[in-house]
Design a protein around this motif. Structure first.
Motif, mmCIF file in Angstrom:
data_model
loop_
_atom_site.group_PDB
_atom_site.id
_atom_site.type_symbol
_atom_site.label_atom_id
_atom_site.label_comp_id
_atom_site.label_asym_id
_atom_site.label_seq_id
_atom_site.Cartn_x
_atom_site.Cartn_y
_atom_site.Cartn_z
ATOM 1 N N TRP A 140 0.873 -1.145 -0.036
ATOM 2 C CA TRP A 140 0.091 -0.083 0.191
ATOM 3 C C TRP A 140 0.965 1.356 0.106
ATOM 4 N N VAL A 141 0.385 2.257 -0.665
ATOM 5 C CA VAL A 141 1.075 3.696 -0.420
ATOM 6 C C VAL A 141 0.001 4.707 0.065
ATOM 7 N N GLU A 142 0.634 5.539 0.874
ATOM 8 C CA GLU A 142 -0.369 6.548 1.380
ATOM 9 C C GLU A 142 0.080 7.979 1.607
ATOM 10 N N LEU A 143 -0.797 8.969 0.967
ATOM 11 C CA LEU A 143 -0.171 10.259 1.043
ATOM 12 C C LEU A 143 -0.818 11.156 2.260
ATOM 13 N N HIS A 144 -0.020 11.691 2.654
ATOM 14 C CA HIS A 144 -0.639 12.665 3.900
ATOM 15 C C HIS A 144 -0.259 14.054 3.755
ATOM 16 N N VAL A 145 -1.350 14.524 3.510
ATOM 17 C CA VAL A 145 -1.144 16.354 3.162
ATOM 18 C C VAL A 145 -2.433 16.990 3.935
ATOM 19 N N ALA A 146 -2.217 18.268 4.040
ATOM 20 C CA ALA A 146 -3.181 19.180 4.697
ATOM 21 C C ALA A 146 -4.341 19.154 3.791
ATOM 22 N N ALA A 150 -7.635 18.794 -2.699
ATOM 23 C CA ALA A 150 -6.790 19.318 -3.572
ATOM 24 C C ALA A 150 -5.689 18.312 -4.175
ATOM 25 N N ALA A 151 -5.199 17.520 -3.339
ATOM 26 C CA ALA A 151 -4.135 16.555 -3.820
ATOM 27 C C ALA A 151 -4.860 15.583 -4.829
ATOM 28 N N ILE A 152 -5.956 15.100 -4.421
ATOM 29 C CA ILE A 152 -6.300 14.221 -5.474
ATOM 30 C C ILE A 152 -6.714 14.761 -6.698
ATOM 31 N N ARG A 153 -7.235 15.983 -6.879
ATOM 32 C CA ARG A 153 -7.255 16.684 -8.100
ATOM 33 C C ARG A 153 -6.161 16.874 -8.706
ATOM 34 N N PHE A 154 -4.733 17.132 -8.211
ATOM 35 C CA PHE A 154 -3.728 17.049 -8.858
ATOM 36 C C PHE A 154 -2.956 15.837 -9.305
ATOM 37 N N ARG A 162 -9.189 7.327 -9.722
ATOM 38 C CA ARG A 162 -10.331 7.382 -8.868
ATOM 39 C C ARG A 162 -10.087 7.182 -7.268
ATOM 40 N N PHE A 163 -11.131 7.656 -6.712
ATOM 41 C CA PHE A 163 -11.236 7.523 -5.403
ATOM 42 C C PHE A 163 -12.616 7.327 -4.876
ATOM 43 N N GLN A 164 -12.582 6.664 -3.526
ATOM 44 C CA GLN A 164 -13.841 6.106 -2.769
ATOM 45 C C GLN A 164 -13.574 6.864 -1.702
ATOM 46 N N GLU A 165 -14.458 7.367 -0.848
ATOM 47 C CA GLU A 165 -14.538 8.014 0.491
ATOM 48 C C GLU A 165 -14.665 6.982 1.503
#
Length: 260
Positions: A140-146, A150-154, A162-165
């Motif tokens: 797995w890889v995991e992004l931690h951002v504020a 916005a990160a997903i849009r980039f 794609r993403f699911q909440e």
């Protein structure tokens, strides 16, 4: 689930930049049982972490002035030059211009708009990691951002992810998947908000393990540190956040139920 059938946007490589590659090789050998194999005299000290003779990661000396020891996640690109242009257009930065790596593939290194570093790999002779999602390999890889949205849009602008909440304790977690195929089968990572003051934006690699508590103990016994003790996450598994002796951050996961 993260695998080795790489497509656009798949995590296809990870490497560790270290101030002391000999010490790093010894540490990860003791913790995960990896063997370090040099890429040869022309590789500048770069080489491969292997399990059962198959590449599961890589290690090399730091080349950027002032750089801290860290793991870098690479994502597959079909055109690294186009990805570099898209990074700049999306507000990110190009840290290392796209370059041919001895005919093995093309590499570019970047920073996203919130400061998380990542890289891309356009494969040629080397397709990517040879093992994943089994014990002592990347799972797995995991992004931690504020600002996760916005990160997903980039990154969608780069790879079409794609993403699911999903709701996790105290936060909304976004599960990422590549743009093609079944969304659940194509999931490979997630995005989470920063956990508190002082946490840096970053991509964190997770390695599958048979026992997260045992690995945490091995990390401490070999000069590393435990940043978050092993704990159970409902419907996910048992997770620990760790750092090697050079302060490179990584995590381990014992999946529950077991995913093979």
């Amino acid at each position: 689930m993260l695998g080795t059938d790489f497509r656009t946007g798949s995590p296809d490589w990870i490497d560790l930049g270290s101030h002391d590659t000999d010490a790093a090789a010894a540490f990860y050998g003791a913790v995960f049982g990896w063997q370090f194999v040099s890429a040869g005299p022309d590789a500048g000290g770069y080489g491969f972490f292997q399990k059962d003779g198959k590449t599961v990661g890589a290690l090399g000396p730091l080349s950027e002035e002032g750089a801290a020891s860290a793991w870098t996640t690479y994502f597959q690109s079909d055109d690294v030059q186009a990805t570099a242009r898209d990074v700049a257009a999306g507000g990110g930065a190009v840290r290392a211009e796209p370059m041919d790596v001895m005919g093995e593939g093309w590499m570019g290194q970047f920073t996203d708009p919130q400061g998380a570093q990542f890289a891309v790999w356009q494969p040629a002779k080397t397709k990517g990691l040879e093992k994943a999602s089994e014990d002592n390999t990347l799972v797995w890889v995991e992004l931690h951002v504020a600002d996760p949205e916005a990160a997903i849009r980039f990154y969608q602008g780069l790879f079409g992810w794609r993403f699911q909440e999903m709701q996790a304790p105290g936060m909304t977690y976004r599960v990422l998947s590549i743009k093609d195929g079944d969304q659940q089968e194509g999931s490979f990572g997630g995005v989470a908000p920063l956990r508190g003051e002082g946490e840096e934006p970053r991509w964190v690699p997770y390695f599958a393990v048979a026992d997260a508590d045992v690995i945490a103990t091995k990390v401490q016994e070999n000069g590393g540190s435990v940043l978050m003790p092993a704990s159970d996450v409902p419907d996910v598994g048992r997770i620990a956040w760790l750092a090697d002796p050079g302060q490179a951050v990584f995590a381990v996961l014992k999946p529950n139920p077991r995913q093979e």
